[in-house]
Design an enzyme around this catalytic site. Structure first.
Site, short mmCIF file in Angstrom:
data_model
loop_
_atom_site.label_atom_id
_atom_site.label_comp_id
_atom_site.label_asym_id
_atom_site.label_seq_id
_atom_site.Cartn_x
_atom_site.Cartn_y
_atom_site.Cartn_z
N ARG A 153 -86.83 53.91 -23.65
CA ARG A 153 -88.30 53.82 -22.94
C ARG A 153 -88.16 54.42 -21.51
O ARG A 153 -88.99 54.84 -20.92
CB ARG A 153 -88.75 52.57 -22.86
N ASP A 211 -93.05 41.77 -28.29
CA ASP A 211 -91.75 41.22 -28.67
C ASP A 211 -91.68 39.78 -29.00
O ASP A 211 -90.98 39.38 -29.93
CB ASP A 211 -90.68 41.46 -27.46
N ARG A 235 -93.21 39.41 -32.25
CA ARG A 235 -91.99 39.85 -33.22
C ARG A 235 -91.26 38.50 -33.63
O ARG A 235 -90.82 38.41 -34.61
CB ARG A 235 -91.34 41.00 -32.70
N HIS A 279 -89.61 44.71 -21.08
CA HIS A 279 -90.02 45.11 -22.43
C HIS A 279 -89.23 46.37 -22.79
O HIS A 279 -89.46 47.49 -22.47
CB HIS A 279 -91.50 45.43 -22.33
N1 LIG Z 1 -96.54 47.79 -24.36
C1 LIG Z 1 -96.09 48.05 -25.70
O1 LIG Z 1 -95.52 47.24 -26.20
C2 LIG Z 1 -96.29 49.68 -26.34
C3 LIG Z 1 -96.47 49.64 -27.78
C4 LIG Z 1 -96.70 50.83 -28.24
C5 LIG Z 1 -96.56 51.89 -27.31
N2 LIG Z 1 -96.68 51.64 -26.18
C6 LIG Z 1 -97.02 52.94 -25.03
O2 LIG Z 1 -98.05 53.13 -25.02
C7 LIG Z 1 -98.18 54.60 -24.55
C8 LIG Z 1 -99.43 55.28 -25.41
O3 LIG Z 1 -98.82 55.08 -26.54
P1 LIG Z 1 -99.70 56.11 -27.92
O4 LIG Z 1 -98.75 56.04 -29.12
O5 LIG Z 1 -100.88 55.78 -27.69
O6 LIG Z 1 -99.22 57.66 -27.27
P2 LIG Z 1 -100.16 58.95 -27.53
O7 LIG Z 1 -99.38 60.10 -26.97
O8 LIG Z 1 -100.61 59.13 -28.86
O9 LIG Z 1 -101.36 58.83 -26.27
C9 LIG Z 1 -101.31 58.80 -25.13
C10 LIG Z 1 -102.67 59.29 -24.54
O10 LIG Z 1 -102.66 59.41 -23.17
C11 LIG Z 1 -103.30 60.64 -22.73
N3 LIG Z 1 -103.23 60.93 -21.41
C12 LIG Z 1 -102.10 61.57 -20.87
N4 LIG Z 1 -102.15 61.73 -19.59
C13 LIG Z 1 -103.54 61.29 -19.39
C14 LIG Z 1 -104.23 61.16 -18.14
N5 LIG Z 1 -103.68 61.62 -16.68
N6 LIG Z 1 -105.58 60.83 -18.11
C15 LIG Z 1 -106.19 60.25 -19.23
N7 LIG Z 1 -105.33 60.20 -20.38
C16 LIG Z 1 -103.92 60.81 -20.47
C17 LIG Z 1 -103.16 61.79 -23.69
O11 LIG Z 1 -103.99 62.47 -23.82
C18 LIG Z 1 -102.99 60.85 -25.03
O12 LIG Z 1 -104.06 60.91 -25.79
C19 LIG Z 1 -96.92 54.89 -24.50
O13 LIG Z 1 -96.35 55.02 -23.30
C20 LIG Z 1 -96.22 54.02 -25.22
O14 LIG Z 1 -94.64 54.33 -25.19
C21 LIG Z 1 -96.44 50.63 -25.63
#
Ligand SMILES: NC(=O)c1ccc[n+]([C@@H]2O[C@H](COP(=O)([O-])OP(=O)(O)OC[C@H]3O[C@@H](n4cnc5c(N)ncnc54)[C@H](O)[C@@H]3O)[C@@H](O)[C@H]2O)c1
Ligand SMILES: NC(=O)c1ccc[n+]([C@@H]2O[C@H](COP(=O)([O-])OP(=O)(O)OC[C@H]3O[C@@H](n4cnc5c(N)ncnc54)[C@H](O)[C@@H]3O)[C@@H](O)[C@H]2O)c1
Ligand SMILES: NC(=O)c1ccc[n+]([C@@H]2O[C@H](COP(=O)([O-])OP(=O)(O)OC[C@H]3O[C@@H](n4cnc5c(N)ncnc54)[C@H](O)[C@@H]3O)[C@@H](O)[C@H]2O)c1
Ligand SMILES: NC(=O)c1ccc[n+]([C@@H]2O[C@H](COP(=O)([O-])OP(=O)(O)OC[C@H]3O[C@@H](n4cnc5c(N)ncnc54)[C@H](O)[C@@H]3O)[C@@H](O)[C@H]2O)c1
Lengths: 313, 313, 313, 313
Positions: free
Chosen positions: B85, B148, B151, B175
């Site tokens: 991460r 988490d 989970r 996380h």
């Molecule tokens: N917090 C958690 O428990 C958890 C769980 C799963 C995923 N995540 C995180 O969430 C984030 C998103 O994951 P995802 O699977 O949706 O990724 P993804 O790549 O499918 O989506 C990310 C989106 O952000 C957009 N983006 C990028 N730069 C941008 C900007 N400047 N302005 C507006 N939009 C912008 C992209 O166009 C894309 O559509 C990742 O960082 C991932 O690691 C966190």
């Protein structure tokens, strides 16, 4: 998922309404000593279906309980202002002798959920009667201190400004005057209540504890004094328990069931935390108690047992 | 009750879908770097409204976030199979520098909820940026170890055949790989997990603990290996947290927020149980930890702090 | 209330997620050609249960479908950008020959709900295969134009600023290019759409109708162009239909089922409004059509029939 | 999302309970002439929160309505067995003169929703009083024939074995004896009811129509005869309408509001289908009526107008 409700006074009808508003169950049969009352509730509740879920609600007799996965029993006489729960005993025991056997015969695979007071004694009577008809004891349970537990959590939640669902605290023993607030096991977010209270700037004084204790223990009396009887809390509790049973959710509730032995008292129905599922009582969880709580629970079990014996159960 | 979602990849769009299915909020604005992607999700989600709630879902720019009570940020680059991460850090920090200021300017009274990884660092960056625009730090939080924790509870629930909602156990700290499972505070129905496990006939062996620990810690990696990324769990978690914030429910969640000091590490964002309400972080609850857990949390805080320092935050 | 899902790509897994978020069903079995994919979805969806309902979600094989009240089939190959729905036919027909018989054998009392495209043809193939295993045809249905109907209502609702649930309008025939928008029967609050549109100050011009027609008919293509495939709308539709079936709600949906004769075309699966309940298709409602709509429906039926014949069904 | 309820008898308290069970609103203030009654309901309803949603329910005075987005008024005297709705008029008019002005002054931006009978007259009185305090008339509405419409749909649904939500039929005019069942506009799945009834093998005979008419028109009387008063149907209707208003859903309901002119009668409150949203009445939909229905609606408007004039409104 057919559910029967026997006894459609305030509690039975509010339970039916709660089930419909939350879309739990697909068919509801309402049975009462006064069929006209059951039918009036059926009509009123049906008028709620266009605004909630199209549950098939209708009146019926014991025979119409065939196929029920759950039968809720709220038949009985309501607690009058000032009356103790135990004073209702004799009349309700007779009612149960008349209704439990036909319920069990009609709905052999159902869970039987008792709401009638005095709750623990009625649960024990219902269990005896059901077992006599061949039903396993684990399929009969009473709402017990579910509501008292809810009250306990709500009051602590209000005082410490946290959601009741994040407060963990149980009321054990009799659903009645001798009930036991399990203060020693109370916690918020995994932190002992005492410690949480301190951190939140409002330490858990003897005064606060006594106030909460009284508010939990006297809640039903207060509500009855103000509006005649209680039904909203218990209606929601019954609906939550119904969902847990029908959907086999295996949540923990402080319901009442006949225990082989509790604090030296044998064969007595009272409330402890139980895992509840499609088969009824799935597991009993014996909570950790302080010395005083052990004594109080022993006392509570004795109170119930004494009453049971006074009516030869 | 207008909610904004910035970044509508899998996580942002699943959060939007979850909000619509549960009828949380009346208006949803989807903003993405690729407006065509946001618009495609808007259309697909709108097609769910006749079967759920008539939420007003539409696409927009930062300016359209005006009036939002909550803005969810899931913009960023997703974790690749095998990638840690923290490796995502630099790119995401730049993205946040571009999006947080216009979000705060458009939606001055909103709560900002961060989902982007590496979660704690992104939460701290977002907090800094938001505070710079005049927003109180308590209005910025990250989903943290909510998932988490979920989970952890689910795995224990499965193993001991009890609903996850009846299992109380938290994951604290980062996380990420250094997160801390708070075994010493885990309980079922108020009973310490160890005691419950014993009573249920399946004592809590070192082996079981290690297995669960690995399953919690490696869950995201496993899901990513199987299907590319994770989004259902986090979508539901975001929806629950959104409801808690918008309806001022004051439930406890292990979200991430900037703490003045944790285990000797100052000014660091990580997850602890917090009471969450309409104003964001309402209170922090410091859990009771074993000696090992204290050490692990200290270590986790240090890991985050080190990364923060490596990028001069 | 056990539900099976066969084919856990975007559609199958989104359906599973929707069922869990809304607490429909108590057990969900996910089956896919790639068990690792199904397992990854199981994990991700399970992580949503602490924030919604404690549904028992797990992976499995066809044998694990035993006892299902409903099996949802979303196995197949997804529509590619630009690809017509009918082009997918041959591959999917082969897949169904391999999966429908074991599904029916394992879950003899289930309703089989098809989501795979080309929807009507796959529904007809599934029906033939199921009937061959001894299942009544009325227990096999396809999601049909449910989603198109939802799109139609949503678009009219947006244009005239009224909730989609208050707009009544159906899409009939093929779930595909030849589908028929039943404009002549469309109404808002019991008032013909044309009259309502006039009263609302935005008369129903040929231009508006053509725009809406295109938006309904091309919606899937547009979403696929923007994000690769569609799954939120269909996931919510499947969940609503699942609840209707499991709870015997008897709502009307435009699902696809094999009709003895429609507009002179015999033995063809297409969508008409049907009353849906615990036994599947309970009654077909033949809508009133304009001359043009009759012709278009006849044409739509012929298109499906021709394709069926081209593959000897 | 703060909601006030003034008058917490059976209707007001059931509405409060329904809102809590469905998690609509975050704060509920209960106001009654007898504060002890309101407080007893508060306690009972709070005991439902651990089993539903942690809504902040409390008692209060008019001043505590400040900040409400919606105030529900169910204060008044209940219909006695045999008593006509209009007979209640004079007493209730006086009550409203005492409560509407302080409500409007405390909650200037609220929508005022009237449930007190005789419904249309009380709605008109409330509107006059509110307008006098500077509130736009479109922000005052009465539950009107919402419940009668629900009854009509439920009865047709039961008779033809289809979900009430798939039956479209309205009751118009007075919420009372002169109400008009809009048979000519009734439909199932877009098909005129008459045609649907024929197809379903149970043609719509004069006998069936008369039976349904009586069952709709006499429902309240029957329920009152059986159990003293009606509250479940209206409680669910109020909750659905509250959600529609607070979430700006723009659904169509047959609520009562003051119309400039209906069937030649001017300045009269009665029920017609209206689009309802955050601002109250957003649009009125004039349904297509048969000659007889026009006459009946004219008659109904005249009945209400005559009563209004008899009390100089
Ligand atoms: N917090 C958690 O428990 C958890 C769980 C799963 C995923 N995540 C995180 O969430 C984030 C998103 O994951 P995802 O699977 O949706 O990724 P993804 O790549 O499918 O989506 C990310 C989106 O952000 C957009 N983006 C990028 N730069 C941008 C900007 N400047 N302005 C507006 N939009 C912008 C992209 O166009 C894309 O559509 C990742 O960082 C991932 O690691 C966190
Ligand atoms: N468990 C709890 O926490 C809890 C809370 C509130 C009330 N209660 C108890 O629930 C019970 C019902 O309370 P209520 O307020 O609804 O009372 P109620 O008097 O309104 O209703 C009781 C109903 O039972 C019916 N009945 C009596 N004998 C019957 C028989 N032989 N067969 C079928 N029906 C019969 C009556 O006709 C009546 O309609 C009481 O015992 C009350 O003390 C329990
Ligand atoms: N009915 C509608 O309105 C509607 C809407 C959207 C998509 N769809 C259709 O739904 C289907 C699924 O779409 P998707 O986006 O989920 O596609 P997908 O490619 O993501 O998923 C299909 C899944 O089926 C599995 N599969 C293939 N053969 C199998 C077999 N023999 N046994 C078990 N599983 C098997 C694949 O492994 C894959 O996981 C497609 O046909 C698509 O066109 C229909
Ligand atoms: N609209 C509908 O479809 C519908 C359906 C059912 C009942 N109702 C009507 O709803 C009203 C309430 O019915 P109910 O069964 O709850 O009656 P109820 O007698 O149980 O309750 C009325 C409440 O109003 C309170 N009240 C009286 N004057 C007040 C004042 N000045 N300020 C505050 N509170 C005051 C009373 O104390 C009492 O608690 C009645 O007029 C009834 O006819 C309407």
């Amino acid at each position: 998922m057919k559910i029967g409700i026997v006894g459609t006074g305030n509690v039975g009808s509010t339970a039916a309404y709660s089930l419909v508003l939350q879309g739990i169950g697909s068919e509801l049969v309402l049975v009462d000593h006064f069929p006209a009352l059951a039918e009036a509730h059926v009509m009123d509740i049906l008028h709620a279906t266009p605004f909630s879920y199209p549950v098939n609600v209708h009146g019926g007799t014991f025979a119409d309980l065939a196929g029920c996965a759950l039968v809720i029993v709220a038949a009985g006489v309501n607690q009058q202002p000032g009356e103790t729960r135990l004073a209702l005993l004799q009349r309700n025991a007779e009612i149960f002798a008349g209704i439990i056997p036909p319920i069990v015969r009609a709905a052999q695979d159902a869970i039987i959920l008792i709401a009638t007071n005095p709750l623990d004694i009625m649960t024990q009577i219902a269990t005896k009667l059901a077992v006599r008809e061949g039903m396993p004891a684990s399929r009969v349970l009473g709402t017990g201190t579910m509501l008292d537990t809810g009250r306990f959590r709500t009051l602590l939640g209000q005082r410490y400004d946290v959601a009741p669902s994040s407060v963990h605290a149980y009321v054990l023993g009799e659903h009645g005057d001798s009930e036991v607030l399990n203060w020693s096991g109370a916690s918020v977010a995994g932190v002992p209540l005492e410690q949480f209270a301190l951190a939140s700037g409002q330490p858990l004084s003897a005064e606060i504890m006594q106030q909460v204790d009284q508010d939990v223990r006297r809640a039903a009396y207060k509500i009855i004094a103000g509006k005649g009887s209680t039904y909203y809390g218990i209606g929601a509790a019954i609906a939550a328990l119904s969902r847990c049973i029908l959907f086999d959710e295996r949540s923990v509730f402080t319901v009442s069931s006949v225990m082989a032995e509790v604090e030296g008292v044998t064969d007595v129905a009272l409330s402890l935390p139980h895992i509840i599922g499609r088969k009824g009582i799935e597991m009993t969880i014996f909570p950790t108690l302080s010395v005083e709580e052990h004594a109080a629970l022993s006392q509570s079990a004795t109170v119930i047992k004494t009453h049971l014996q006074s009516i030869q159960y």
